[in-house]
Scaffold this active site. Structure first.
Site, PDB file in Angstrom:
ATOM      1  N   MET A  17       0.866  -1.191   0.000  1.00  0.00           N
ATOM      2  CA  MET A  17       0.000   0.000   0.000  1.00  0.00           C
ATOM      3  C   MET A  17       0.894   1.229   0.000  1.00  0.00           C
ATOM      4  O   MET A  17       1.559   1.537   1.002  1.00  0.00           O
ATOM      5  CB  MET A  17      -0.915   0.006   1.234  1.00  0.00           C
ATOM      6  N   ALA A  18       0.918   1.918  -1.142  1.00  0.00           N
ATOM      7  CA  ALA A  18       1.759   3.102  -1.264  1.00  0.00           C
ATOM      8  C   ALA A  18       1.343   4.122  -0.211  1.00  0.00           C
ATOM      9  O   ALA A  18       0.157   4.397  -0.043  1.00  0.00           O
ATOM     10  CB  ALA A  18       1.605   3.686  -2.669  1.00  0.00           C
ATOM     11  N   GLN A  70       8.063  -4.405  -5.154  1.00  0.00           N
ATOM     12  CA  GLN A  70       7.057  -4.357  -6.213  1.00  0.00           C
ATOM     13  C   GLN A  70       7.433  -3.279  -7.222  1.00  0.00           C
ATOM     14  O   GLN A  70       7.797  -2.158  -6.844  1.00  0.00           O
ATOM     15  CB  GLN A  70       5.674  -4.040  -5.647  1.00  0.00           C
ATOM     16  N   CYS A 100      -2.958  -1.817  -9.881  1.00  0.00           N
ATOM     17  CA  CYS A 100      -3.270  -0.487  -9.378  1.00  0.00           C
ATOM     18  C   CYS A 100      -4.246   0.233 -10.305  1.00  0.00           C
ATOM     19  O   CYS A 100      -4.000   0.346 -11.507  1.00  0.00           O
ATOM     20  CB  CYS A 100      -1.995   0.331  -9.245  1.00  0.00           C
ATOM     21  N   LYS A 139       0.862  -9.383  -9.188  1.00  0.00           N
ATOM     22  CA  LYS A 139      -0.337  -8.966  -8.455  1.00  0.00           C
ATOM     23  C   LYS A 139      -1.275  -8.285  -9.442  1.00  0.00           C
ATOM     24  O   LYS A 139      -0.885  -7.324 -10.111  1.00  0.00           O
ATOM     25  CB  LYS A 139       0.039  -8.014  -7.326  1.00  0.00           C
ATOM     26  N   ASN A 200      -7.156 -11.760  -2.541  1.00  0.00           N
ATOM     27  CA  ASN A 200      -7.085 -10.420  -1.948  1.00  0.00           C
ATOM     28  C   ASN A 200      -8.397  -9.683  -2.209  1.00  0.00           C
ATOM     29  O   ASN A 200      -9.042  -9.882  -3.219  1.00  0.00           O
ATOM     30  CB  ASN A 200      -5.884  -9.669  -2.576  1.00  0.00           C
ATOM     31  N   GLY A 224      -5.054  -5.859   3.102  1.00  0.00           N
ATOM     32  CA  GLY A 224      -4.617  -4.475   2.935  1.00  0.00           C
ATOM     33  C   GLY A 224      -5.233  -3.541   3.956  1.00  0.00           C
ATOM     34  O   GLY A 224      -4.791  -3.434   5.094  1.00  0.00           O
TER      35      GLY A 224
HETATM   36  C1  FMN Z   1      -3.615   3.366   0.278  1.00  0.00           C
HETATM   37  C2  FMN Z   1      -3.454   2.214  -0.663  1.00  0.00           C
HETATM   38  C3  FMN Z   1      -2.303   2.093  -1.428  1.00  0.00           C
HETATM   39  C4  FMN Z   1      -2.140   1.010  -2.297  1.00  0.00           C
HETATM   40  N1  FMN Z   1      -0.962   0.870  -2.973  1.00  0.00           N
HETATM   41  C5  FMN Z   1      -0.735  -0.239  -3.719  1.00  0.00           C
HETATM   42  C6  FMN Z   1       0.546  -0.498  -4.292  1.00  0.00           C
HETATM   43  O1  FMN Z   1       1.498   0.272  -4.110  1.00  0.00           O
HETATM   44  N2  FMN Z   1       0.677  -1.618  -5.035  1.00  0.00           N
HETATM   45  C7  FMN Z   1      -0.360  -2.511  -5.245  1.00  0.00           C
HETATM   46  O2  FMN Z   1      -0.189  -3.515  -5.915  1.00  0.00           O
HETATM   47  N3  FMN Z   1      -1.558  -2.298  -4.684  1.00  0.00           N
HETATM   48  C8  FMN Z   1      -1.770  -1.212  -3.918  1.00  0.00           C
HETATM   49  N4  FMN Z   1      -2.966  -1.051  -3.286  1.00  0.00           N
HETATM   50  C9  FMN Z   1      -3.995  -2.112  -3.394  1.00  0.00           C
HETATM   51  C10 FMN Z   1      -3.845  -3.128  -2.242  1.00  0.00           C
HETATM   52  O3  FMN Z   1      -2.610  -3.803  -2.309  1.00  0.00           O
HETATM   53  C11 FMN Z   1      -4.979  -4.166  -2.259  1.00  0.00           C
HETATM   54  O4  FMN Z   1      -4.916  -4.898  -3.445  1.00  0.00           O
HETATM   55  C12 FMN Z   1      -6.350  -3.530  -2.149  1.00  0.00           C
HETATM   56  O5  FMN Z   1      -6.391  -2.526  -1.131  1.00  0.00           O
HETATM   57  C13 FMN Z   1      -7.436  -4.579  -1.845  1.00  0.00           C
HETATM   58  O6  FMN Z   1      -7.172  -5.248  -0.631  1.00  0.00           O
HETATM   59  P1  FMN Z   1      -7.970  -4.868   0.741  1.00  0.00           P
HETATM   60  O7  FMN Z   1      -9.440  -4.957   0.442  1.00  0.00           O
HETATM   61  O8  FMN Z   1      -7.507  -5.900   1.723  1.00  0.00           O
HETATM   62  O9  FMN Z   1      -7.562  -3.472   1.095  1.00  0.00           O
HETATM   63  C14 FMN Z   1      -3.159   0.030  -2.434  1.00  0.00           C
HETATM   64  C15 FMN Z   1      -4.334   0.173  -1.679  1.00  0.00           C
HETATM   65  C16 FMN Z   1      -4.495   1.240  -0.797  1.00  0.00           C
HETATM   66  C17 FMN Z   1      -5.749   1.325   0.025  1.00  0.00           C
END
Ligand code: FMN
Length: 325
Positions: A17-18, A70, A100, A139, A200, A224
């Site tokens: 999560m960036a 990543q 993303c 991913k 996920n 996440g």
């Molecule tokens: C704040 C934020 C930043 C994220 N940054 C990335 C990232 O850098 N790379 C990525 O593959 N997914 C990123 N995601 C997506 C998450 O890895 C994840 O796939 C998504 O939030 C769904 O999972 P969750 O329902 O458990 O949150 C981000 C999600 C959030 C909320």
């Protein structure tokens, strides 16, 4: 599940999560039961790779194995070079971001935008797998849009090209974060390939974790947003999967000592100014566990100085400790 030389028993993975899953938060989640934790996405773009943000994201000093970086981008040669640079920086696995939905990432045709162009997906996967000797994971989402859920085709392609494992977020690019994640496509992908598949999307509780594992047949889970302010969730899920028992929620003093340590480490990682900004975000999430959490969050948000943030958390801990005694 085997990944390179590592074996994981039902991996519970912290999602990249960036702006959230920095080195400090990754270490915290791993201490509380996350099996591993890929870095926040790093841009494969050569110019962006030189920025302080990317350098910080590539810095894995003191991080436990396996260290996973990543990479996000759309140009196969750049992705290959970024993968090599990440390995040189200490990555033991490379994870490719094709999930993303962010406009900034998608306008450059990276992230989940790539799903619309399967020949390009092939070229990127070939380039990255061919460029490094470490395992490469992918991913991705279930597809570009609800009418174009091509995850099964992409997963088969990934398996053929030597991808070591897949993480599948149960939404399409078009869904962004709206609606509920769906797990039918994840189950279809799991049935279609023999490489490990990690499910996920919306894993918010131990019960949901067990239900998603059972429904999809996935080898593991990635969590996440539900881990934001709740690194203890990994342990709660693990214990529930293994024993059916629910661990109690963290106590306010435990929450505060965890927050205190994390905030101090964030000041160290980002410097006091930027560190204080990131600290506000995390403490805002921790506040849900505290009595008068909303007031705590508001008071903490009003603090500008890093040192004052620590003093605030110390005072609150002392107060809670006294009340609990
Ligand atoms: C704040 C934020 C930043 C994220 N940054 C990335 C990232 O850098 N790379 C990525 O593959 N997914 C990123 N995601 C997506 C998450 O890895 C994840 O796939 C998504 O939030 C769904 O999972 P969750 O329902 O458990 O949150 C981000 C999600 C959030 C909320």
């Amino acid at each position: 599940m085997r990944l390179g030389s590592y074996t994981f028993d039902t991996p519970l993975v912290l999602a990249p999560m960036a702006g959230v899953s920095d080195r400090v938060f990754r270490a915290l989640c791993r201490r509380h039961g996350a099996s591993y934790a890929p870095s926040e996405m790093t841009s494969a773009n050569a110019e962006l790779r030189a920025t302080s943000q990317t350098c910080r994201r590539l810095n894995m000093d003191g991080e436990d194995s396996p260290r996973i970086v990543q990479i996000a981008g759309a140009i196969p040669a750049e992705m290959a070079a970024a993968a090599q640079a990440a390995v040189a920086a200490g990555a033991e696995f490379i994870d490719i971001n094709m999930g993303c939905p962010s406009k900034r990432v998608c306008q450059q045709l990276a992230g989940s935008a790539l799903l619309r162009d399967e020949p390009l997906v092939r070229r990127i996967l070939e380039a990255v797998v061919g460029a490094v000797s470490v395992p490469v994971t992918l991913k991705t989402r279930t597809g570009w849009s609800r009418s174009e859920r091509n995850a099964v085709r992409v997963a088969r392609l990934a398996e053929d090209l030597g991808i070591a494992a897949l993480v599948l977020h149960g939404r399409t690019r078009e869904c962004a974060y709206q609606g509920d994640a769906e797990y039918d496509t994840i189950a279809q992908v799991k049935a279609a390939v023999s490489i490990p598949v990690i499910a996920n999307g919306d894993i918010t509780s131990p019960q949901k974790a067990r239900a998603v594992l059972a429904y999809t047949g996935a080898d593991g889970l990635m969590v996440g947003r539900a881990a934001q302010g709740d690194p203890w969730l990994f342990q709660r899920i693990r214990v529930y999967l293994e024993t059916g028992k629910m661990l109690p929620p963290p106590s306010p003093t435990e929450v505060l000592s965890t927050a205190r340590a994390q905030v101090g480490a964030l000041h160290g990682l980002y410097g006091p100014g930027l560190g204080a900004k990131f600290a506000r975000k995390h403490v805002g999430w921790y506040a849900r566990w505290l009595p008068q959490g909303l007031a705590v969050r508001a008071a903490f948000n009003a603090i500008e100085q890093a040192g004052a943030q620590l003093a605030f958390l110390d005072n609150l801990w002392t107060q809670q400790h006294r009340e609990a005694a």
